[in-house]
Design an enzyme around this catalytic site. Structure first.
Site, short mmCIF file in Angstrom:
data_model
loop_
_atom_site.label_atom_id
_atom_site.label_comp_id
_atom_site.label_asym_id
_atom_site.label_seq_id
_atom_site.Cartn_x
_atom_site.Cartn_y
_atom_site.Cartn_z
N ASN A 100 0.83 -1.20 0.00
CA ASN A 100 0.00 0.00 0.00
C ASN A 100 0.87 1.26 0.00
OD1 ASN A 100 -0.31 -0.74 3.33
ND2 ASN A 100 0.25 1.35 2.84
N ALA A 101 0.40 2.28 -0.68
CA ALA A 101 1.04 3.59 -0.56
C ALA A 101 0.72 4.14 0.83
CB ALA A 101 0.52 4.54 -1.63
N THR A 102 1.70 4.76 1.47
CA THR A 102 1.49 5.37 2.79
C THR A 102 1.48 6.89 2.61
OG1 THR A 102 2.56 3.53 3.93
CG2 THR A 102 2.40 5.62 5.11
N LYS A 124 -2.86 3.74 2.46
CA LYS A 124 -3.11 3.96 3.89
C LYS A 124 -2.86 5.43 4.18
CE LYS A 124 -0.21 2.72 7.19
NZ LYS A 124 0.53 1.88 8.17
N LYS A 126 -2.74 8.62 6.78
CA LYS A 126 -2.60 9.00 8.18
C LYS A 126 -3.71 9.98 8.56
CE LYS A 126 1.11 6.79 9.54
NZ LYS A 126 1.12 5.91 10.72
N ASP A 157 -5.00 5.20 9.16
CA ASP A 157 -4.19 4.86 10.33
C ASP A 157 -4.23 6.04 11.29
OD1 ASP A 157 -2.40 3.96 12.20
OD2 ASP A 157 -0.65 4.03 10.88
N ASN A 159 -3.09 5.86 14.67
CA ASN A 159 -2.06 5.80 15.71
C ASN A 159 -2.62 6.07 17.10
OD1 ASN A 159 -0.07 7.03 13.19
ND2 ASN A 159 0.54 5.17 14.26
N GLU A 183 -6.73 1.40 11.17
CA GLU A 183 -5.60 0.90 11.95
C GLU A 183 -5.47 1.66 13.26
OE1 GLU A 183 -0.76 0.58 11.38
OE2 GLU A 183 -2.07 0.32 9.64
N ASP A 206 -2.15 -2.47 15.86
CA ASP A 206 -0.72 -2.25 15.64
C ASP A 206 -0.03 -2.06 16.99
OD1 ASP A 206 1.83 -1.50 14.93
OD2 ASP A 206 1.26 0.38 13.99
N LYS A 230 5.13 -5.73 12.58
CA LYS A 230 6.31 -5.00 12.12
C LYS A 230 7.56 -5.70 12.65
CE LYS A 230 3.85 -0.60 11.83
NZ LYS A 230 3.75 0.80 12.28
#
Length: 341
Positions: A100-102, A124, A126, A157, A159, A183, A206, A230
């Site tokens: 996936n491109a982040t 994905k 942010k 995502d 976080n 995520e 995660d 990870k």
């Protein structure tokens, strides 16, 4: 989720002498090369990526924990680096890995350009960053969705920056995007369980996997639908594959923003899984302004080749930080080794 190779590497002696006492000679026998590379866009509150590349008898490894991590955490990163530098890896199970491109917290225009540049079919994005707004997140997602096209797949995502109430409202507002998963939307296991009861969006774990003293708890309690694994934060390829082999949930192998040296461990781990139900989060070398290798592991047409690449001597010199910064980075390696008693 099973894997075709797991648990065959012995990393129990990392940073230790034969009698179990921490030995500085273990590190002194290895070649340590600090590098500091600018980011193309600010990411995780950083504008440079720092890593210590480690050359051992079987190849190169990478130690690149983020600056605010304590030594008790960075021991896993050192375990991963030494595994790569001192252990024999198996041959890859696949030649290439879908990724996936982040997309960092950038403007919609830049976000769309990053997607098109990547060639990926999945992105994905942010979200929830400090200083951001729900409106900015929505606009970024919209731009990325448009760039991917109708066949593209979209993830966000967070976080762990939302609480349950905010997550419930935000995911409802984003329902039109048909997110593949979100995520780590919230911080704790209990919050993940509560959010699962409130939403139909798949939840990916995660931080509550890699930071937990019992990473398998998220599986036992049913707090997630997808596991983000990870390699560096979990202690190496063998540990990731062992975990994946015991987890009855789909797994997405993702990066910790490594250079191409460290990225190989993630690519190798992904190649050795029996199944890849989701595109992997291993396309982050593209977020760096440079790389210590002549063949950066940057994807093409939605895939990254599983190929181990060594640093180039001239690039190691180019990306070496000043003496003070180099000394601090090397101190962190030794501090991690000292904890491994």
């Amino acid at each position: 989720m099973t894997s075709s190779w797991a648990g065959s590497l012995d990393t129990s002696g990392i940073g230790r002498a034969e009698n179990g006492v921490v030995s500085s000679q273990i590190l002194e026998a290895l070649q340590l090369h600090p590098v500091r590379i600018p980011m193309r866009h600010r990411f995780r509150r950083i504008d440079h990526r720092e890593a210590v590349l480690i050359k051992g008898p079987t190849g190169w490894g990478e130690f690149s924990p983020f600056a605010d991590y304590e030594s008790k955490t960075t021991t896993r990163w050192l375990a991963s680096a030494r595994e790569a530098a001192c252990s024999s890896f198996p041959e890859p199970g696949r030649d290439r890995i879908p990724f996936n491109a982040t997309i960092p917290s950038v403007t919609p225009e830049v976000a769309a350009a990053l997607v098109l540049e990547s060639g990926a079919r999945t992105a994905k994005v942010k979200g929830g960053d400090p200083g951001g707004t729900p409106e900015k997140d929505f606009e970024r997602l919209e731009a990325v969705s448009d760039a991917l096209g109708p066949e593209g797949r979209l993830r966000i995502d967070v976080n762990a920056r939302w609480d349950v109430e905010e997550a419930t409202v935000r995911l409802e507002a984003l329902s039109g995007f048909e997110l593949e998963y979100v995520e780590q939307p919230v911080a704790t296991m209990d919050e993940m369980l509560e959010l699962k009861r409130r939403t139909g969006v798949r939840l990916a774990a995660d931080e509550i996997v890699r930071r937990s003293p019992n990473p398998f708890e998220v599986v036992e309690r049913g707090a997630a639908d997808v596991l983000i694994l990870k390699v560096q934060p979990m202690g190496g390829v063998s540990r990731v594959l062992d975990f994946a082999s015991r987890a009855p949930l789909p797994v997405v192998i993702s990066s910790a923003l490594e250079t191409s040296v460290g990225m190989y461990s993630g690519l190798l781990a992904a190649s050795l899984l029996d199944e890849l139900p989701y595109d992997c989060g291993l396309g982050t070398v593209a977020l760096l302004e440079g790389d210590p290798t002549l063949e950066p592991r940057i994807g093409f047409d939605g895939y990254i080749d599983v190929k181990r690449v060594d640093p180039d001597p001239e690039l190691l010199v180019r990306w070496r930080p000043d003496r003070t910064r180099s000394a601090e980075m090397l101190r962190k390696v030794r501090a991690a080794a000292e904890v491994l008693t």
